[in-house]
Write a protein that holds these residues in place. Structure first.
Motif, PDB file in Angstrom:
ATOM      1  N   TYR A  14      74.179  18.667  33.016  1.00  0.00           N
ATOM      2  CA  TYR A  14      75.031  18.982  34.165  1.00  0.00           C
ATOM      3  C   TYR A  14      76.361  19.583  33.696  1.00  0.00           C
ATOM      4  O   TYR A  14      76.850  20.570  34.255  1.00  0.00           O
ATOM      5  N   THR A  15      76.931  18.996  32.655  1.00  0.00           N
ATOM      6  CA  THR A  15      78.233  19.435  32.153  1.00  0.00           C
ATOM      7  C   THR A  15      78.164  20.849  31.587  1.00  0.00           C
ATOM      8  O   THR A  15      79.033  21.690  31.867  1.00  0.00           O
ATOM      9  N   ILE A  16      77.121  21.121  30.821  1.00  0.00           N
ATOM     10  CA  ILE A  16      76.955  22.462  30.242  1.00  0.00           C
ATOM     11  C   ILE A  16      76.778  23.502  31.342  1.00  0.00           C
ATOM     12  O   ILE A  16      77.352  24.594  31.296  1.00  0.00           O
ATOM     13  N   SER A  75      73.510  14.304  20.671  1.00  0.00           N
ATOM     14  CA  SER A  75      72.858  14.525  21.953  1.00  0.00           C
ATOM     15  C   SER A  75      73.304  15.835  22.596  1.00  0.00           C
ATOM     16  O   SER A  75      72.495  16.569  23.181  1.00  0.00           O
ATOM     17  N   VAL A  76      74.595  16.156  22.483  1.00  0.00           N
ATOM     18  CA  VAL A  76      75.102  17.423  23.021  1.00  0.00           C
ATOM     19  C   VAL A  76      74.460  18.603  22.284  1.00  0.00           C
ATOM     20  O   VAL A  76      74.030  19.580  22.916  1.00  0.00           O
ATOM     21  N   ALA A  77      74.394  18.518  20.966  1.00  0.00           N
ATOM     22  CA  ALA A  77      73.778  19.600  20.190  1.00  0.00           C
ATOM     23  C   ALA A  77      72.313  19.779  20.568  1.00  0.00           C
ATOM     24  O   ALA A  77      71.812  20.903  20.681  1.00  0.00           O
ATOM     25  N   TYR A  78      71.618  18.666  20.801  1.00  0.00           N
ATOM     26  CA  TYR A  78      70.200  18.718  21.182  1.00  0.00           C
ATOM     27  C   TYR A  78      70.040  19.393  22.545  1.00  0.00           C
ATOM     28  O   TYR A  78      69.176  20.265  22.720  1.00  0.00           O
ATOM     29  N   GLU A  79      70.871  19.013  23.509  1.00  0.00           N
ATOM     30  CA  GLU A  79      70.769  19.593  24.857  1.00  0.00           C
ATOM     31  C   GLU A  79      71.138  21.071  24.838  1.00  0.00           C
ATOM     32  O   GLU A  79      70.520  21.893  25.533  1.00  0.00           O
ATOM     33  N   ALA A  80      72.139  21.431  24.049  1.00  0.00           N
ATOM     34  CA  ALA A  80      72.528  22.831  23.962  1.00  0.00           C
ATOM     35  C   ALA A  80      71.382  23.682  23.426  1.00  0.00           C
ATOM     36  O   ALA A  80      71.095  24.771  23.938  1.00  0.00           O
ATOM     37  N   LYS A  81      70.710  23.166  22.423  1.00  0.00           N
ATOM     38  CA  LYS A  81      69.570  23.900  21.848  1.00  0.00           C
ATOM     39  C   LYS A  81      68.429  23.979  22.854  1.00  0.00           C
ATOM     40  O   LYS A  81      67.799  25.029  23.033  1.00  0.00           O
ATOM     41  N   GLY A 108      68.990  26.564  25.368  1.00  0.00           N
ATOM     42  CA  GLY A 108      69.175  27.894  24.826  1.00  0.00           C
ATOM     43  C   GLY A 108      70.618  28.319  24.721  1.00  0.00           C
ATOM     44  O   GLY A 108      70.924  29.531  24.695  1.00  0.00           O
ATOM     45  N   LYS A 109      71.523  27.355  24.610  1.00  0.00           N
ATOM     46  CA  LYS A 109      72.955  27.655  24.540  1.00  0.00           C
ATOM     47  C   LYS A 109      73.506  27.580  23.121  1.00  0.00           C
ATOM     48  O   LYS A 109      74.638  27.983  22.869  1.00  0.00           O
ATOM     49  N   ALA A 110      72.731  27.021  22.219  1.00  0.00           N
ATOM     50  CA  ALA A 110      73.220  26.839  20.842  1.00  0.00           C
ATOM     51  C   ALA A 110      73.025  28.119  20.030  1.00  0.00           C
ATOM     52  O   ALA A 110      72.093  28.868  20.261  1.00  0.00           O
TER      53      ALA A 110
END
Length: 335
Positions: A200-202, A324-330, A333-335
């Motif tokens: 949600y935050t991203i 967890s943030v890095a995982y969600e970003a990947k 498709g944001k990482a």
């Protein structure tokens, strides 16, 4: 003979991690795994070539009854807290296949979402917990066993608890809180609540806080959850523990936790980390009407520590946020 374990949910986040740890500690057990179909079962079969896979959904009562009857221990994690047909099938199968002299054991995954009942019934979202909303699983066992029917998961809990009326069935209910950390199962390795907040935050540029942001939950790392399941299965094979009504039977209701968080604090941790990783311009939070983060769930895990010697050891929720943030970003498709 090796103990026969029938496990549901091998493709899930919790069930997959539980199976990983169980098999790691006890590769000698005979595992029968319920999976939806052969396609879903491929990664499971690849990870556990010695396991026996049976195919069916949670509505396939005849499959579940047969396997529950044949198993020494049923570990039910697949939509276990809310799926009525599978619970009825397990209860029926265990009763048919076991006797008072040789009981079948049912280790059932529920969840501390059941503790949100008061806030949900009274539409009391975002508020701090009342003193009586804290439940110690030893001192408050009578309250826990008499939650109103409106409580989340209560309909299935009643089926599990009633199964003890059969002389051949003994149950143990496990109630974890917010679970975090990377799963080690062959399919789903992602939790729900914190990843949902990060996603949600991203996507929205701010982390959500249900006003006024005072709600509290417990939390626990997935690896500590799985370690408890290992100890519970071992207890089902230990006569000194199977005879203890504080472990198996209606009183065998175990909450799990290793800390307390306010959801508003988690939102701030998430916002800070999402911004730190360059996914949003600044660490912003915003009041948003999301009841998902608005009801209290407070437990004290006294029973697991007293009767099984369970001790959580994994990293804290706050320490896991960067991963967890890095995982969600990947994943997004944001990482």
């Amino acid at each position: 003979m090796a103990p026969k374990i029938f496990l549901t949910g091998a493709t899930g986040y919790i069930g997959g991690d539980v199976l990983y740890q169980l098999n790691k500690v006890h590769p000698e057990y005979e595992y029968t795994l319920l999976v939806r179909n052969e396609e879903r079962g491929k990664p499971v079969a690849a990870a556990y070539p010695k396991a026996r896979l049976v195919y069916g959904t949670l509505d396939d009562a005849h499959v579940i009854e047969k396997e529950a009857a044949a198993a020494d221990i049923v570990v039910h994690t697949a939509d276990s807290a809310d799926n009525v047909p599978s619970a009825k099938a397990i209860a029926k199968g265990l009763a048919a296949g076991h006797t008072a002299e040789k009981p079948g054991y049912w280790i059932h995954l529920c969840g501390t979402g059941i503790l949100t009942w008061y806030d949900i019934d009274n539409k009391r979202f975002g508020q701090a917990p009342l003193p009586e909303q804290k439940y110690n699983d030893i001192d408050d066992i009578d309250r826990i066993l008499s939650f109103p029917d409106s409580a989340l998961h209560r309909d299935v809990d009643k089926i599990v608890l009633a199964a003890n009326d059969s002389p051949g069935v003994k149950t143990l209910i496990v109630g974890p809180p917010t679970i975090y950390g990377p799963g080690r199962g062959p399919v789903n390795q992602r939790s729900i609540q914190v990843p949902h907040m990060i996603e949600y935050t991203i996507q929205n540029g701010h982390a959500p806080i249900h006003p006024p942001g005072l709600t509290e939950w417990n939390n626990l790392h997935i690896h500590d959850v799985s370690e408890f399941f290992v100890q519970a299965v071992e207890a089902a094979l230990d006569p000194s523990k199977t005879s203890n009504p504080e472990i198996f039977g209606p009183k065998g209701y175990f909450f799990l936790e290793n800390g307390v968080h306010k959801w508003s604090d988690v939102a701030r941790w998430v916002a800070d980390e999402v911004a730190k990783q360059g996914l949003i311009p600044e660490p912003a939070t915003k009041e948003v009407d999301i009841p998902f983060f608005g009801a209290n769930s407070k437990a004290v895990a006294a029973r697991a520590k007293k009767y099984l010697g369970w001790t959580p050891k994994a990293p804290s929720l706050k320490d896991d946020i960067p991963r967890s943030v890095a995982y969600e970003a990947k994943r997004l498709g944001k990482a």
